[in-house]
Design a protein around this motif. Structure first.
Motif, mmCIF file in Angstrom:
data_model
loop_
_atom_site.group_PDB
_atom_site.id
_atom_site.type_symbol
_atom_site.label_atom_id
_atom_site.label_comp_id
_atom_site.label_asym_id
_atom_site.label_seq_id
_atom_site.Cartn_x
_atom_site.Cartn_y
_atom_site.Cartn_z
ATOM 1 N N ARG A 57 0.679 -1.245 0.113
ATOM 2 C CA ARG A 57 0.108 0.075 0.065
ATOM 3 C C ARG A 57 0.899 1.322 0.052
ATOM 4 O O ARG A 57 0.637 2.265 -0.685
ATOM 5 N N LEU A 58 1.941 1.277 0.840
ATOM 6 C CA LEU A 58 2.740 2.311 0.741
ATOM 7 C C LEU A 58 3.500 2.741 -0.721
ATOM 8 O O LEU A 58 3.730 3.834 -1.009
ATOM 9 N N LEU A 59 3.825 1.682 -1.325
ATOM 10 C CA LEU A 59 4.528 1.834 -2.676
ATOM 11 C C LEU A 59 3.440 2.219 -3.680
ATOM 12 O O LEU A 59 3.703 2.840 -4.402
ATOM 13 N N ALA A 60 1.940 1.832 -3.438
ATOM 14 C CA ALA A 60 0.971 2.352 -4.190
ATOM 15 C C ALA A 60 0.697 3.769 -4.027
ATOM 16 O O ALA A 60 0.522 4.384 -5.440
ATOM 17 N N ILE A 61 0.900 4.556 -2.854
ATOM 18 C CA ILE A 61 0.290 5.833 -2.593
ATOM 19 C C ILE A 61 1.688 6.780 -3.005
ATOM 20 O O ILE A 61 1.401 8.104 -2.902
ATOM 21 N N VAL A 62 2.649 6.495 -3.500
ATOM 22 C CA VAL A 62 3.757 7.464 -3.559
ATOM 23 C C VAL A 62 3.505 8.265 -4.769
ATOM 24 O O VAL A 62 3.981 9.375 -4.575
ATOM 25 N N SER A 63 2.901 8.095 -5.639
ATOM 26 C CA SER A 63 2.518 8.747 -7.036
ATOM 27 C C SER A 63 1.085 9.287 -6.834
ATOM 28 O O SER A 63 0.741 10.012 -7.529
ATOM 29 N N MET A 64 0.297 9.280 -5.717
ATOM 30 C CA MET A 64 -0.956 9.702 -5.416
ATOM 31 C C MET A 64 -0.873 11.174 -4.906
ATOM 32 O O MET A 64 -0.078 11.650 -4.342
ATOM 33 N N ASN A 68 -5.930 11.708 -1.985
ATOM 34 C CA ASN A 68 -6.275 10.345 -2.401
ATOM 35 C C ASN A 68 -5.323 9.370 -1.510
ATOM 36 O O ASN A 68 -5.781 8.363 -0.950
ATOM 37 N N ALA A 69 -4.292 9.682 -1.101
ATOM 38 C CA ALA A 69 -3.382 8.915 -0.554
ATOM 39 C C ALA A 69 -3.683 9.016 0.968
ATOM 40 O O ALA A 69 -3.586 7.505 1.676
ATOM 41 N N TYR A 70 -4.336 9.844 1.353
ATOM 42 C CA TYR A 70 -4.650 9.882 2.742
ATOM 43 C C TYR A 70 -6.054 8.813 2.981
ATOM 44 O O TYR A 70 -5.929 7.978 3.945
ATOM 45 N N ALA A 71 -6.822 8.839 1.985
ATOM 46 C CA ALA A 71 -7.897 8.026 1.924
ATOM 47 C C ALA A 71 -7.764 6.701 1.821
ATOM 48 O O ALA A 71 -8.124 5.633 2.477
ATOM 49 N N HIS A 72 -6.688 6.477 1.037
ATOM 50 C CA HIS A 72 -5.879 4.885 0.662
ATOM 51 C C HIS A 72 -5.351 4.370 1.861
ATOM 52 O O HIS A 72 -5.499 3.099 2.022
ATOM 53 N N MET A 73 -4.603 5.204 2.733
ATOM 54 C CA MET A 73 -4.009 4.621 3.942
ATOM 55 C C MET A 73 -5.039 4.403 4.899
ATOM 56 O O MET A 73 -4.880 3.559 5.926
ATOM 57 N N LYS A 74 -6.108 5.079 4.976
ATOM 58 C CA LYS A 74 -7.111 4.946 6.024
ATOM 59 C C LYS A 74 -7.860 3.709 5.576
ATOM 60 O O LYS A 74 -8.297 2.847 6.422
ATOM 61 N N ALA A 75 -8.309 3.410 4.357
ATOM 62 C CA ALA A 75 -8.605 1.987 4.122
ATOM 63 C C ALA A 75 -7.686 0.873 4.400
ATOM 64 O O ALA A 75 -8.152 0.047 4.675
ATOM 65 N N ALA A 78 -7.870 0.048 8.053
ATOM 66 C CA ALA A 78 -8.931 -0.388 8.487
ATOM 67 C C ALA A 78 -9.033 -1.820 8.210
ATOM 68 O O ALA A 78 -9.497 -2.784 8.932
ATOM 69 N N MET A 79 -8.623 -2.272 6.985
ATOM 70 C CA MET A 79 -8.215 -3.573 6.459
ATOM 71 C C MET A 79 -7.360 -4.486 7.524
ATOM 72 O O MET A 79 -7.589 -5.528 7.633
ATOM 73 N N ARG A 80 -6.249 -3.700 7.727
ATOM 74 C CA ARG A 80 -5.323 -4.371 8.662
ATOM 75 C C ARG A 80 -5.674 -4.594 10.223
ATOM 76 O O ARG A 80 -5.575 -5.699 10.564
ATOM 77 N N ILE A 81 -6.322 -3.646 10.636
ATOM 78 C CA ILE A 81 -6.695 -3.888 12.276
ATOM 79 C C ILE A 81 -7.941 -4.637 12.049
ATOM 80 O O ILE A 81 -8.164 -5.535 12.941
ATOM 81 N N SER A 82 -8.956 -4.785 10.922
ATOM 82 C CA SER A 82 -9.917 -5.786 11.069
ATOM 83 C C SER A 82 -9.307 -7.144 10.592
ATOM 84 O O SER A 82 -10.083 -7.971 11.264
ATOM 85 N N THR A 83 -8.318 -7.427 10.055
ATOM 86 C CA THR A 83 -7.763 -8.789 9.990
ATOM 87 C C THR A 83 -7.194 -9.069 11.307
ATOM 88 O O THR A 83 -7.387 -10.247 11.654
ATOM 89 N N SER A 84 -6.507 -8.449 11.816
ATOM 90 C CA SER A 84 -6.251 -8.825 13.284
ATOM 91 C C SER A 84 -7.304 -9.127 14.323
ATOM 92 O O SER A 84 -6.975 -9.927 15.029
#
Length: 134
Positions: A57-64, A68-75, A78-84
């Protein structure tokens, strides 16, 4: 001052976690009914999963753009914490897996990443920049 190699740091962390996971899997061959070993193995695997996808995800947001990057990191958070939470919920419903060991195993990945980063910043494992004339 040299740049921080995030990709190398993440790869090193994932290699260390893979070695730990292999160790716990081999230990489970010797003691298959040990709930602590099973919990640590599940926790470390979950931590590896989260660390891998955080790196992607961090590699994907470099060019955003920043919003958009902020929303991408929030999502992603949420995915990582819900997985845990889902893994810990499953483990809490299973009697043969230690919940505390699984929770501790999830935190092994961030601890290894943090400690290896601190060591790298202190310059201790700086083997790549050492040459024959050092």
């Amino acid at each position: 001052m040299r740049d921080w190699d995030f990709d190398g740091q993440l790869a090193r962390t994932l290699r260390i976690l893979a070695c730990l996971l292999v160790f716990f899997c081999l230990a489970l061959l010797i003691r298959p009914q040990d709930p602590v070993l099973l919990g640590l193995g599940i926790g470390i695997a979950t931590g590896m999963w989260n660390a891998f996808f955080l790196g992607k995800r961090l590699l994907a947001i470099v060019s955003m753009a920043v919003p958009n990057a902020y929303a991408h990191m929030k999502a992603g958070y949420a995915m990582r914490i819900s997985t845990s939470i889902a893994v810990l919920y499953f483990v809490s419903r299973t009697d043969s897996i230690n919940l505390y060991a699984a929770a501790a195993g999830i935190f092994v990945a961030p601890c290894i990443f943090t400690f290896s980063t601190v060591l790298m910043l202190m310059g201790l494992p700086n083997r790549k920049s050492e040459g024959p004339n050092s």
